[in-house]
Design an enzyme around this catalytic site. Structure first.
Site, PDB file in Angstrom:
ATOM      1  CE1 TYR A  23      -2.965  -3.446   1.358  1.00 42.75           C
ATOM      2  CE2 TYR A  23      -4.244  -1.426   0.757  1.00 42.75           C
ATOM      3  CZ  TYR A  23      -3.848  -2.962   0.912  1.00 42.75           C
ATOM      4  OH  TYR A  23      -5.058  -3.727   0.908  1.00 42.75           O
ATOM      5  CE1 TYR A 151      -8.890  -4.919   0.674  1.00 39.79           C
ATOM      6  CE2 TYR A 151      -9.066  -5.868   2.864  1.00 39.79           C
ATOM      7  CZ  TYR A 151      -8.247  -5.588   1.777  1.00 39.79           C
ATOM      8  OH  TYR A 151      -6.891  -6.246   1.750  1.00 39.79           O
ATOM      9  CG  ASP A 257     -14.206 -11.113   5.804  1.00 42.29           C
ATOM     10  OD1 ASP A 257     -13.577 -11.180   6.793  1.00 42.29           O
ATOM     11  OD2 ASP A 257     -13.957 -10.436   4.831  1.00 42.29           O
ATOM     12  CE  LYS A 286      -7.677  -7.208   9.381  1.00 38.10           C
ATOM     13  NZ  LYS A 286      -6.509  -6.454   8.856  1.00 38.10           N
TER      14      LYS A 286
HETATM   15  N1  PMP Z   1     -11.302  -9.278   5.498  1.00 35.40           N
HETATM   16  C1  PMP Z   1     -11.584  -8.142   6.198  1.00 35.40           C
HETATM   17  C2  PMP Z   1     -12.779  -7.733   6.538  1.00 35.40           C
HETATM   18  C3  PMP Z   1     -10.407  -7.251   6.442  1.00 35.40           C
HETATM   19  O1  PMP Z   1     -10.603  -6.246   6.876  1.00 35.40           O
HETATM   20  C4  PMP Z   1      -9.042  -7.676   5.799  1.00 35.40           C
HETATM   21  C5  PMP Z   1      -7.964  -6.838   6.204  1.00 35.40           C
HETATM   22  N2  PMP Z   1      -8.099  -5.724   6.353  1.00 35.40           N
HETATM   23  C6  PMP Z   1      -9.257  -9.210   5.408  1.00 35.40           C
HETATM   24  C7  PMP Z   1     -10.193  -9.701   5.018  1.00 35.40           C
HETATM   25  C8  PMP Z   1      -7.799  -9.569   4.734  1.00 35.40           C
HETATM   26  O2  PMP Z   1      -7.039 -10.174   5.811  1.00 35.40           O
HETATM   27  P1  PMP Z   1      -5.222  -9.964   5.640  1.00 35.40           P
HETATM   28  O3  PMP Z   1      -4.903  -8.663   5.260  1.00 35.40           O
HETATM   29  O4  PMP Z   1      -4.829 -10.691   6.938  1.00 35.40           O
HETATM   30  O5  PMP Z   1      -5.242 -10.923   4.222  1.00 35.40           O
END
Ligand code: PMP
Length: 453
Positions: A23, A151, A257, A286
């Site tokens: 990024y 996202y 998600d 996370k």
């Molecule tokens: N899903 C959501 C809702 C997220 O916020 C993120 C990361 N910001 C991801 C999937 C992807 O996770 P990672 O960066 O660990 O691949």
């Protein structure tokens, strides 16, 4: 000068020679921060600055940096077993973590499939839903429904499910087709309604798609209650309840998600609890390891799992990563979950929510503040140039990096999503630290002069 001495000077310059950051437009970006230590909510730089980690290191850290209990769990596990493949082998940390997760999750989510990060948790969910229908002899279900502003990650399947944005546009030709419905972005209501008077009318588009595509739909995928990278959009719980109702009515799977929202971020252990909803598949990562190590879990029901049980080996779920269920990560995840009870984390997040609401709401009256949103440990201020006619904003809004630089100058690490400033600290932050951080946000926003042109 010894090699070690050289290492200790100017990490940033050496970084610039060989490292490629995510990024980051390497040509124009500020030099990366050389972080040498973390403790509690603070990060320390090589040049002796102390920064409050106001975004929990990309939303992963919940107990603070370098927590003694997590350090201890990691070291103890490293002495026993650092890693072993997870195809044909098992180990105590993975089994115990699966037991803990299934006990905490909404009832009926019973089968844990491990992977490495948020994107792979989503890829696993998408592939699982796709093959589930095939294994059941219903291979016509090949379409995923997702929401605008979604996202779900940076791998190809996760990008396909994500909304159209700067993150996905260069790869548009690589992505598979996903049908897209309205998100309940109340501040920018897609139907031009007011929340106080609406009947969650924005659900209508999802229902229309489900009606039209009926037997084609493999699953609906959403980020429950809080759409993160798409703009920190906080939902009415009724929308989430409505999504579950529609998936039931049209007989398709619901993928939640919760990579961002899982483990207390919205003041419930899982955001689905806000609407008492049980998804068919949930994606977790996370904060699963408290912010220590990459680990993910995609958890599903007996019913989905059952479709993969067969004497026919072609019905196997052929998905596995080298580091699946890494024992170090599982051990830290167990210790992290332990801390929820021992140190009263969910109560803490609830108190944080109250404080953020009380302190951020007054900012609404400032000239450039279009909206203030708070859920759990997340406080959001959406800036607009003109309150009467808020332009679209978005990640590339050039005020983002300028705001970030100003916060950094004040010792606060934030990464606004373009015109959307959000504060998402580790849960262990104190009231006084929250007050300080909100003061910084308020002062910067108050003094903000929108760039000309
Ligand atoms: N899903 C959501 C809702 C997220 O916020 C993120 C990361 N910001 C991801 C999937 C992807 O996770 P990672 O960066 O660990 O691949």
């Amino acid at each position: 000068m010894t090699g070690n001495a050289v290492q200790s000077i100017d990490l940033t310059a050496r970084d610039r020679a060989h490292v490629w950051h995510p990024y980051t437009q390497m040509q124009t970006a500020l030099a990366p921060l050389p972080i040498v230590r973390g403790k509690g909510v603070y990060l320390y730089t090589e040049d002796k600055r102390r920064l409050l980690d106001g975004i929990s290191s990309w939303w992963v850290n919940i107990h603070g940096h370098s927590h003694p209990k997590l350090n201890e769990a990691l070291a103890a596990q490293a002495r026993e077993l650092e890693h072993v493949l997870f195809a044909g082998c098992t180990h105590r940390p993975a089994v115990e973590l699966a037991e803990r997760l299934t006990a905490l999750l909404p009832a009926g989510l019973t089968r844990v499939f491990y992977s490495d990060n948020g994107s792979t948790a989503v890829e696993v969910a998408i592939k699982m839903a796709w093959q589930y229908w095939q294994n059941r002899g219903d291979s016509g279900r090949r379409l995923f429904l997702a929401l605008r502003y979604a996202y779900h990650g940076d791998t190809v399947g996760a990008m396909s499910a994500s909304g159209d944005s700067v993150f996905t546009q260069p790869f548009a030709g690589l992505l598979f087709r996903v049908a897209r419905a309205h998100a309940p972005y109340c501040y920018r209501c897609p139907l031009g309604l007011e929340r106080a008077a609406c009947q969650i009318d924005c659900l209508g588009e999802l229902e229309r798609l489900l009606q039209e595509e009926k037997a084609q739909v493999a699953a609906v995928i959403v980020e429950p209650m809080l759409q993160g990278a798409g703009g920190m959009i906080v939902w009415p719980a009724e929308f989430l309840a409505g999504v579950r109702r529609l998936c039931d009515r049209y007989g398709t799977l619901l993928i939640a998600d919760e990579v961002l929202t899982g483990f207390g971020r919205t003041a419930k252990m899982f955001a689905c609890e806000h609407a008492r909803v049980r998804p068919d598949i949930i994606c977790l990562s996370k904060a699963l390891t408290g912010g220590y190590l990459p680990l993910a879990a995609t958890v599903t029901t007996d019913s989905v799992y059952g479709a993969f049980l067969s004497d026919d080996r072609r019905k196997t779920f052929f998905h596995g990563h080298s580091y699946t269920a890494n024992p170090l990560a599982c051990a830290v995840a167990l210790a992290s979950l332990e801390l929820f009870g021992v140190e009263g984390r969910l109560q803490r997040v609830q108190a944080l929510e109250n404080q953020l609401r009380r302190r951020l709401e007054p900012l609404r009256t400032l000239p450039h503040v279009g909206d203030v949103r708070v859920i759990g440990g997340v406080g959001v201020v959406e800036l607009v140039q003109d309150k009467q006619a808020p332009a679209a904003g978005g990640y590339l809004d050039r005020i983002g990096p300028e705001l970030a630089a100003e916060f950094l100058r004040r010792g606060l690490l934030l990464r606004p999503l373009g015109n959307v400033i959000y504060f998402m600290p580790p849960y262990v932050i104190t009231d006084a630290e929250v007050d300080w951080a909100v003061d910084q946000i308020a002062e910067v926003v108050e003094a903000w002069k929108w760039p000309e042109g």
